[in-house]
Design a protein around this motif. Structure first.
Motif, PDB file in Angstrom:
ATOM      1  N   SER A 118      60.716  85.155  65.874  1.00  0.00           N
ATOM      2  CA  SER A 118      62.094  85.605  65.694  1.00  0.00           C
ATOM      3  C   SER A 118      62.751  84.900  64.516  1.00  0.00           C
ATOM      4  O   SER A 118      63.458  85.533  63.712  1.00  0.00           O
ATOM      5  CB  SER A 118      62.895  85.362  66.972  1.00  0.00           C
ATOM      6  N   CYS A 119      62.529  83.595  64.400  1.00  0.00           N
ATOM      7  CA  CYS A 119      63.096  82.841  63.282  1.00  0.00           C
ATOM      8  C   CYS A 119      62.570  83.361  61.939  1.00  0.00           C
ATOM      9  O   CYS A 119      63.337  83.512  60.978  1.00  0.00           O
ATOM     10  CB  CYS A 119      62.768  81.353  63.425  1.00  0.00           C
ATOM     11  N   ILE A 120      61.269  83.636  61.887  1.00  0.00           N
ATOM     12  CA  ILE A 120      60.667  84.159  60.654  1.00  0.00           C
ATOM     13  C   ILE A 120      61.249  85.533  60.325  1.00  0.00           C
ATOM     14  O   ILE A 120      61.592  85.825  59.161  1.00  0.00           O
ATOM     15  CB  ILE A 120      59.134  84.251  60.790  1.00  0.00           C
ATOM     16  N   LEU A 121      61.367  86.403  61.335  1.00  0.00           N
ATOM     17  CA  LEU A 121      61.905  87.748  61.111  1.00  0.00           C
ATOM     18  C   LEU A 121      63.360  87.692  60.652  1.00  0.00           C
ATOM     19  O   LEU A 121      63.747  88.394  59.704  1.00  0.00           O
ATOM     20  CB  LEU A 121      61.779  88.580  62.389  1.00  0.00           C
ATOM     21  N   PHE A 122      64.157  86.871  61.317  1.00  0.00           N
ATOM     22  CA  PHE A 122      65.557  86.733  60.909  1.00  0.00           C
ATOM     23  C   PHE A 122      65.649  86.192  59.485  1.00  0.00           C
ATOM     24  O   PHE A 122      66.492  86.635  58.697  1.00  0.00           O
ATOM     25  CB  PHE A 122      66.318  85.817  61.875  1.00  0.00           C
ATOM     26  N   HIS A 123      64.784  85.235  59.153  1.00  0.00           N
ATOM     27  CA  HIS A 123      64.776  84.683  57.797  1.00  0.00           C
ATOM     28  C   HIS A 123      64.493  85.789  56.780  1.00  0.00           C
ATOM     29  O   HIS A 123      65.182  85.893  55.750  1.00  0.00           O
ATOM     30  CB  HIS A 123      63.722  83.578  57.691  1.00  0.00           C
ATOM     31  N   GLY A 124      63.496  86.617  57.071  1.00  0.00           N
ATOM     32  CA  GLY A 124      63.168  87.714  56.164  1.00  0.00           C
ATOM     33  C   GLY A 124      64.293  88.726  56.041  1.00  0.00           C
ATOM     34  O   GLY A 124      64.610  89.191  54.932  1.00  0.00           O
ATOM     35  N   ILE A 125      64.907  89.068  57.169  1.00  0.00           N
ATOM     36  CA  ILE A 125      66.011  90.040  57.151  1.00  0.00           C
ATOM     37  C   ILE A 125      67.195  89.490  56.362  1.00  0.00           C
ATOM     38  O   ILE A 125      67.837  90.213  55.578  1.00  0.00           O
ATOM     39  CB  ILE A 125      66.438  90.390  58.591  1.00  0.00           C
ATOM     40  N   ILE A 126      67.491  88.202  56.555  1.00  0.00           N
ATOM     41  CA  ILE A 126      68.606  87.580  55.836  1.00  0.00           C
ATOM     42  C   ILE A 126      68.360  87.608  54.328  1.00  0.00           C
ATOM     43  O   ILE A 126      69.268  87.891  53.540  1.00  0.00           O
ATOM     44  CB  ILE A 126      68.816  86.130  56.322  1.00  0.00           C
ATOM     45  N   VAL A 127      67.117  87.337  53.923  1.00  0.00           N
ATOM     46  CA  VAL A 127      66.774  87.390  52.496  1.00  0.00           C
ATOM     47  C   VAL A 127      66.915  88.817  51.972  1.00  0.00           C
ATOM     48  O   VAL A 127      67.435  89.039  50.865  1.00  0.00           O
ATOM     49  CB  VAL A 127      65.344  86.858  52.268  1.00  0.00           C
TER      50      VAL A 127
END
Length: 219
Positions: free
Chosen positions: A90-99
């Motif tokens: 989830s942290c990785i996905l949120f990081h990607g979405i935020i970028v």
């Protein structure tokens, strides 16, 4: 719908709100020059840890979705490890979405990832505590008329409020006001936090107001 269950939900949400307040009040007593804006990354870590701890303790105490089956210790360990993996993903996905939404790709990587952890804490962690690492249950809860309890409704409201709050928090960043809270990701993380707190307050009030209209399917 029993009013006692709504009261349990309200008490749990009040504790969560106070845990957020404590992250701004207690650290200055132990950390010199601490402030939410001045030492924002430290606050992000403290807030994520505090909310995680409180949510897990509340889940253990309240057991909102109790199972009638006896669960072995090995199964509990496996479930816990799956939850850890889900949270990291989830942290990785949120990081990607935020970028993808415009955050710096290379610069401010730590700031972006800590913000992703905070968002995961407000959303994914809550889902893991309530539903476990069960993707089908997640899809059911967030589909139309998928809620099977007031806890599911609460999950829907707090999750959506957190995400919407983070999104609204991004609006002031490009404005040339030169305010300290416009530094990435302060306004977004504060927006997510205010959204999370708003969801915690709104959820039990909305459920109580609509308690006569709410009907739930059996599991």
């Amino acid at each position: 719908m029993k009013d006692t269950e709504i009261k349990r939900l309200l008490c749990a949400h009040i504790v969560c709100v106070f845990s957020i307040i404590l992250t701004t009040v207690v650290p200055p007593l132990f950390l010199e020059n601490f402030s939410v804006l001045g030492t924002h990354l430290i606050w992000l870590c403290i807030c994520s840890i505090c909310v995680t701890t409180v949510n897990i303790i509340l889940y253990i105490i309240l057991k909102p979705n109790p199972s009638s089956k006896r669960i072995s210790f090995a199964h509990k360990v496996t479930k816990f490890l799956k939850c850890c993996v889900f949270f990291f993903i989830s942290c990785i996905l949120f990081h990607g979405i935020i970028v993808l939404y415009g955050a710096p790709l290379i610069e401010s990587v730590l700031e972006t990832f800590l913000f992703a952890i905070l968002l995961s804490t407000f959303t994914t962690l809550h889902c893991l505590c309530m539903l476990g690492p069960n993707i089908q249950a997640w899809i059911r809860v967030f589909s139309k008329n998928g809620a099977m309890s007031i806890w599911d409704n609460s999950l829907q409201i707090t999750t959506m409020c957190s995400i919407v709050g983070a999104w609204l928090g991004a609006f002031p960043i490009p404005l040339d006001w030169d305010r300290p809270w416009q530094i990435w990701p302060i306004s977004c993380s504060l927006g997510a936090t205010f959204g999370y707190v708003a969801g915690l307050i709104i959820a039990p009030l909305w459920i109580y107001w609509n308690r006569k209209q709410l009907t739930y399917k059996s599991r």
